[in-house]
Motif scaffolding. Sequence first.
Motif, PDB file in Angstrom:
ATOM      1  N   LYS A   1       1.171  -0.744  -0.127  1.00  0.00           N
ATOM      2  CA  LYS A   1      -0.105  -0.206   0.220  1.00  0.00           C
ATOM      3  C   LYS A   1       0.601   1.395   0.178  1.00  0.00           C
ATOM      4  CE  LYS A   1      -3.734  -1.602   3.022  1.00  0.00           C
ATOM      5  NZ  LYS A   1      -4.539  -1.676   3.878  1.00  0.00           N
ATOM      6  N   LEU A   2       0.033   2.648  -0.536  1.00  0.00           N
ATOM      7  CA  LEU A   2       0.927   3.574  -1.099  1.00  0.00           C
ATOM      8  C   LEU A   2      -0.017   4.959  -0.126  1.00  0.00           C
ATOM      9  CD1 LEU A   2       3.543   4.523  -2.128  1.00  0.00           C
ATOM     10  CD2 LEU A   2       2.250   5.720  -3.739  1.00  0.00           C
ATOM     11  N   VAL A   3       0.778   5.219   1.304  1.00  0.00           N
ATOM     12  CA  VAL A   3       0.157   6.208   1.982  1.00  0.00           C
ATOM     13  C   VAL A   3       0.527   7.837   2.018  1.00  0.00           C
ATOM     14  CG1 VAL A   3      -0.752   6.084   4.354  1.00  0.00           C
ATOM     15  CG2 VAL A   3      -0.235   4.428   3.496  1.00  0.00           C
ATOM     16  N   TYR A   4       0.092   8.189   1.786  1.00  0.00           N
ATOM     17  CA  TYR A   4       0.362   9.596   1.827  1.00  0.00           C
ATOM     18  C   TYR A   4       0.917  10.687   2.697  1.00  0.00           C
ATOM     19  CZ  TYR A   4       0.835  14.638   0.129  1.00  0.00           C
ATOM     20  OH  TYR A   4       1.294  16.377  -0.275  1.00  0.00           O
ATOM     21  N   LEU A   5       2.353  11.027   2.893  1.00  0.00           N
ATOM     22  CA  LEU A   5       2.398  11.227   4.577  1.00  0.00           C
ATOM     23  C   LEU A   5       2.141  12.921   4.088  1.00  0.00           C
ATOM     24  CD1 LEU A   5       5.038   8.761   5.410  1.00  0.00           C
ATOM     25  CD2 LEU A   5       2.112   8.885   6.502  1.00  0.00           C
TER      26      LEU A   5
ATOM     27  N   ALA B   1       6.158  13.924   1.368  1.00  0.00           N
ATOM     28  CA  ALA B   1       6.802  12.291   1.844  1.00  0.00           C
ATOM     29  C   ALA B   1       5.301  11.356   1.581  1.00  0.00           C
ATOM     30  CB  ALA B   1       7.051  11.978   3.311  1.00  0.00           C
ATOM     31  N   VAL B   2       5.762  10.169   1.568  1.00  0.00           N
ATOM     32  CA  VAL B   2       4.644   9.158   1.860  1.00  0.00           C
ATOM     33  C   VAL B   2       5.345   7.705   2.396  1.00  0.00           C
ATOM     34  CG1 VAL B   2       3.842   9.943  -1.436  1.00  0.00           C
ATOM     35  CG2 VAL B   2       5.984   8.323  -1.362  1.00  0.00           C
ATOM     36  N   ARG B   3       4.657   6.617   2.071  1.00  0.00           N
ATOM     37  CA  ARG B   3       5.140   5.597   2.900  1.00  0.00           C
ATOM     38  C   ARG B   3       4.306   4.600   2.418  1.00  0.00           C
ATOM     39  NH1 ARG B   3       1.950   5.382   7.479  1.00  0.00           N
ATOM     40  NH2 ARG B   3       0.795   3.811   6.934  1.00  0.00           N
ATOM     41  N   VAL B   4       5.629   3.814   1.710  1.00  0.00           N
ATOM     42  CA  VAL B   4       5.447   2.290   1.084  1.00  0.00           C
ATOM     43  C   VAL B   4       4.530   1.509   2.920  1.00  0.00           C
ATOM     44  CG1 VAL B   4       5.939   0.237  -0.480  1.00  0.00           C
ATOM     45  CG2 VAL B   4       6.577   2.443  -0.350  1.00  0.00           C
ATOM     46  N   ASP B   5       3.770   0.373   2.581  1.00  0.00           N
ATOM     47  CA  ASP B   5       3.444  -0.235   3.575  1.00  0.00           C
ATOM     48  C   ASP B   5       3.130  -1.600   2.885  1.00  0.00           C
ATOM     49  OD1 ASP B   5       3.546   1.229   5.362  1.00  0.00           O
ATOM     50  OD2 ASP B   5       0.972   1.534   5.509  1.00  0.00           O
TER      51      ASP B   5
ATOM     52  N   SER C   1       7.562  -1.208   6.692  1.00  0.00           N
ATOM     53  CA  SER C   1       7.130  -0.175   5.686  1.00  0.00           C
ATOM     54  C   SER C   1       8.714   0.383   5.491  1.00  0.00           C
ATOM     55  CB  SER C   1       6.322   1.032   6.261  1.00  0.00           C
ATOM     56  OG  SER C   1       6.991   1.007   7.657  1.00  0.00           O
ATOM     57  N   ALA C   2       8.733   1.733   4.732  1.00  0.00           N
ATOM     58  CA  ALA C   2       9.747   2.674   4.146  1.00  0.00           C
ATOM     59  C   ALA C   2       8.446   3.492   4.232  1.00  0.00           C
ATOM     60  CB  ALA C   2      10.266   2.392   3.069  1.00  0.00           C
ATOM     61  N   VAL C   3       9.133   5.034   4.153  1.00  0.00           N
ATOM     62  CA  VAL C   3       8.909   6.633   4.165  1.00  0.00           C
ATOM     63  C   VAL C   3       9.861   6.757   2.826  1.00  0.00           C
ATOM     64  CG1 VAL C   3       8.421   8.482   4.761  1.00  0.00           C
ATOM     65  CG2 VAL C   3       7.588   6.365   6.280  1.00  0.00           C
ATOM     66  N   LEU C   4       9.183   7.296   2.093  1.00  0.00           N
ATOM     67  CA  LEU C   4       9.822   8.058   0.799  1.00  0.00           C
ATOM     68  C   LEU C   4       9.878   9.087   1.194  1.00  0.00           C
ATOM     69  CD1 LEU C   4       9.124   4.721  -0.286  1.00  0.00           C
ATOM     70  CD2 LEU C   4      10.106   5.771  -2.459  1.00  0.00           C
TER      71      LEU C   4
ATOM     72  N   MET D   1      15.227  11.343   0.180  1.00  0.00           N
ATOM     73  CA  MET D   1      15.277   9.916   1.813  1.00  0.00           C
ATOM     74  C   MET D   1      14.501   9.808   1.561  1.00  0.00           C
ATOM     75  SD  MET D   1      16.013  11.288   5.491  1.00  0.00           S
ATOM     76  CE  MET D   1      14.625  12.006   5.922  1.00  0.00           C
ATOM     77  N   THR D   2      15.067   8.430   1.916  1.00  0.00           N
ATOM     78  CA  THR D   2      14.310   7.409   2.394  1.00  0.00           C
ATOM     79  C   THR D   2      14.307   7.182   4.542  1.00  0.00           C
ATOM     80  OG1 THR D   2      15.618   5.803   1.647  1.00  0.00           O
ATOM     81  CG2 THR D   2      14.553   5.783   0.073  1.00  0.00           C
ATOM     82  N   GLU D   3      13.710   6.471   4.810  1.00  0.00           N
ATOM     83  CA  GLU D   3      13.517   5.890   5.885  1.00  0.00           C
ATOM     84  C   GLU D   3      13.274   4.610   6.491  1.00  0.00           C
ATOM     85  OE1 GLU D   3      12.854   9.487   9.215  1.00  0.00           O
ATOM     86  OE2 GLU D   3      11.811   9.713   7.002  1.00  0.00           O
ATOM     87  N   TYR D   4      14.090   3.581   7.133  1.00  0.00           N
ATOM     88  CA  TYR D   4      13.338   2.450   7.067  1.00  0.00           C
ATOM     89  C   TYR D   4      13.924   1.668   8.686  1.00  0.00           C
ATOM     90  CZ  TYR D   4      17.340   1.672   4.498  1.00  0.00           C
ATOM     91  OH  TYR D   4      18.903   1.458   4.517  1.00  0.00           O
TER      92      TYR D   4
END
Length: 206
Positions: free
Chosen positions: A94-98, A111-115, A121-124, A135-138
């Motif tokens: 799933k893709l979630v807009y942050l 930012a968006v989050r990939v679940d 999950s990872a935040v782009l 940046m990516t965060e995970y």
Amino acid sequence: MVSRGQYTGYEKGVSGNPAIFVDYVVYPGRERTEFGKGDSKVIQTNSETANWVYEAIQKMIRDQTEDQVKGFQQSLRYDLDNLLRTAANQKGVKLVYLGRREAWKNTFSEAVRVDFDDGGSAVLHFDSHTNLPLMTEYKTVTAEGTVNNEARFHRWVDFGGIQFATFQDYYRDGKQSARVSFDTVTFNEAVPDKLFAKPASIKEVK
């Protein structure tokens, strides 16, 4: 993808000596990275069938540990290319807009989050002006516990019509762990399978 450049590791926020590298990536799951030359050469190779390390100083080839293989698999999953290309085609993702976020101090992003369906999950973070990744965060799981990771992307350069971040900084739990500077990057290269096969002896290492 074949790239060349310099890798600098960090220990407690202090940079070490840069090491030249050559990196071969065959998506979706193969990578071979060569550091240094001659008597100081180190090769780390991962593939579907073999995961091994060659160390010239010790004149030794060995299999990677279970933790090393797991670390590679986790880093591959949260690799920027995988998040942008492969993850979107996987079931249950799933893709979630942050919205607007502060990626790091005084640097803002969209930012968006990939679940993933297993809870990962990872935040782009994307630059709102250029639309390029910032940046990516995970999170990854190691023998010491859960680690918060960041990869920051700088100095985008066009290589044959493909944009690539030639300056990348990596952070673990808020402290810089590595810096990678790319000199050249080529895509759609013919990479032979033998590069990933484990040599029978050190004499066969190329």
